[in-house]
Design an enzyme around this catalytic site. Structure first.
Site: not given
Ligand code: G16
Length: 555
Positions: A71, A385, A511, A518
């Site tokens: 992602s 958000a 994270s 974070r």
């Molecule tokens: C993933 C999750 C999201 C989350 C994000 C950040 O998004 O699907 O629900 O908000 O990671 O997560 P963290 O703060 O734990 O790193 P994505 O778009 O990276 O797949």
């Protein structure tokens, strides 16, 4: 009991070995599966293939999805996550089983754990199994899907390789596969089926309204670029003139993926991508690297940069649906609720509770948590958000929209729009393309510009900071991640800092997708929010065995 596939599993595992981690470290199923530097992932992915096959057998052969993506992470990372039959995230208990299987130290112990799980979960290994999978545009995806296929061959699992997909497309295909030929059929089981379903719903939801001006869509040089270009071919231009300018859609140079572009860049840097420079006042949005997050914004001389993030999309969708429910005369039959995380701007929560008079639930980060909470409403609007989210409609709600006898043309119009909106919003997971269409539909219905949308309430200034620490696992949270329970003493220091600022709030968490913590802070003024975030970041760095203040960056 040993199965005839054991030798095959051992042989395949030897071809996709697990990379040992330093003593005390474990591979973990995080916020969105296993995510890390791609050179660590081949063995992990093979083992996730074994888990997906077990999960399918446990569910009597229902198709399970596997997505290979990292992602928003940098191009050199990759990730693997498992999708349950209705397109929802893997059941949480199975995250623990995945972590257990993936961390088996040797091929022999892997096989033992595989059989131990089958016994513990009463899985008959002779049950048929099916897995569908896809990957984003990262070059490392090739090796990882090969590891997956090896796991399916070794376990006698049927599989379909959908090649390059957005994450929400893989969720769609998983659900479509499992509902095919049933009254709940979600759509044709093909990538084209996805485009047809959402293009059709888009036309219906607009109900003849016109979309004004050009929408510029930044695709983070990820998979969303080619897929959006493909999607646009399915919109009947004669019925719905939709002027879209697709930018940052270069997937041929992997090094530019998520580079100075995309939803994560916009949200964390709080600025528009520098290239191409947006035209003053133009309606713009950004997708992330796998097209499951969405940010809207504009830039002009009067305002500078203004961002409409996941909180704004949630409030826009919730108010639109609540208004339609009132017009349709079904407001008392429909429990509408909004689900957010600790990152939601305090002003948005207040607006939902006080102006829209809707209930708000706060969950830990990760759409898996929000999705679950949203299921408790007839209409559950959930957005992080960072722009990741969707709206879930219960079967009862959809049946009400279809079957309720309208008492006036206005009621009929509202019921039809609700039905079309229910079909337009991807019910499986947050989907940037489907969310973008929803926003366009709502703006067209309300005849609003981005500025009108922005005027609904004023955000509290906020700052999100990424802090590199020696050991992020030292940080544990409680109260939906709003407070640190560990390391001892850290929360006390954060509380003392927060007290010094007006209307302030701050929290820190590890994270689940990156090797970092974070920190989020909001306060009455921009200067206070920035200062508080910086100070809390220093606390986190000190408690986490940080790598020096240079590692503290805005992101
Ligand atoms: C993933 C999750 C999201 C989350 C994000 C950040 O998004 O699907 O629900 O908000 O990671 O997560 P963290 O703060 O734990 O790193 P994505 O778009 O990276 O797949």
């Amino acid at each position: 009991m040993a199965s005839s596939n054991d030798d095959k599993i051992l042989a395949a595992s030897a071809k996709h070995p697990i990379v040992p981690l330093p003593a005390g470290s474990l591979y973990k199923y995080g916020t969105a599966g296993f995510r890390m530097s791609s050179d660590l992932l081949e063995g992990v992915t093979f083992r996730v293939g074994l888990i997906a096959a077990l999960r399918s057998r446990k569910l009597g052969g229902a198709a399970i999805g596997v997505m290979i993506t990292a992602s928003h992470n940098p191009a050199q990372d990759n990730g693997v996550k498992v999708v349950d039959p209705m397109g929802e995230m893997l059941e949480q208990e199975w995250e623990t089983y995945s972590t257990r299987l993936v961390n088996s130290p040797s091929d022999k112990e892997l096989l033992e754990t595989y059989h131990a799980l089958a016994t513990q979960l009463k899985i008959d290994l002779k049950t048929p199994a099916k897995v569908v999978y896809g990957r984003d545009t990262r070059p490392s995806g090739h090796t990882l899907v090969a590891a997956l296929a090896s796991a399916f061959e070794a376990t006698g699992t049927e599989y379909v390789d959908y090649k390059i997909l957005t994450t929400p497309q893989l969720h769609y295909l998983t659900r479509a596969t499992n509902t095919e030929g049933t009254p709940e059929a979600y759509g044709e089981v093909s990538e084209a089926g996805y485009y047809k379903k959402f293009a059709d719903a888009f036309v219906h939801a607009l109900k003849g309204r016109k979309i004004k001006g050009t929408l510029t869509v930044d695709c983070a040089n990820g998979v969303g670029g080619p897929k959006l270009n493909e999607f646009l071919k399915y919109i009947p231009k004669d019925q719905v003139p939709f002027d879209v300018k697709v930018v940052n859609d270069d997937v041929l140079r992997p090094e530019v993926l998520n580079l100075d572009s995309g939803a994560d860049y916009v949200k964390t840097k709080q600025r528009a991508p520098p290239h191409p420079k947006p035209e003053a006042g133009a309606r713009c949005c950004s997708l992330d690297g796998d097209a499951d997050r969405l940010m809207y914004y504009w830039t002009d001389a009067e305002t500078g940069f203004f961002m409409l993030d996941g909180d704004r999309i949630a409030t826009l969708a919730a108010s639109f649906i609540a208004d339609l429910a009132r017009s349709a005369g079904i407001e008392d039959d429909l429990r509408i609720g909004v689900v957010q995380t600790a990152y939601a701007n305090g002003a948005s929560t207040k607006y939902i509770q006080e102006n829209l008079r809707l209930p708000v639930v706060c969950t830990p980060t990760g759409v898996k948590h929000l999705h679950h909470a949203a299921c408790s409403f007839d209409v559950g609007v959930y957005f992080e958000a960072n722009g990741h989210g969707t709206v879930l409609f219960s079967n009862d709600a959809m049946a009400t929209f279809r079957n309720k006898e309208p008492q006036s043309p206005a009621q009929k119009d509202a019921l039809e729009t609700l039905s079309a909106v229910g079909n337009l919003i991807n019910q499986t997971v947050g989907d940037a393309i489907s969310d973008m269409l929803l926003v366009e539909v709502i703006l067209a219905h309300k005849d609003w510009s981005l500025r009108d949308w922005a005027n609904t309430y004023s955000d509290l200034p906020n700052r999100l900071v990424r802090v590199e620490v020696g050991d992020k696992d030292l940080f544990e949270t409680t109260d939906a991640e709003r407070r640190l329970s560990k390391p001892q003493g850290a929360q006390g220091e954060i509380d003392a800092l927060v007290k010094k600022y007006t209307n302030a709030r701050s929290f820190a968490r590890a994270s689940g997708t990156e090797n970092a913590c974070r920190v989020y802070a909001e306060a009455a003024t921009r200067a206070e929010a920035d200062e508080l975030a910086k100070k809390v970041a220093v606390v986190v760095e000190n408690y986490g065995g940080g790598r020096g203040s240079a590692a503290v960056s805005s992101a």
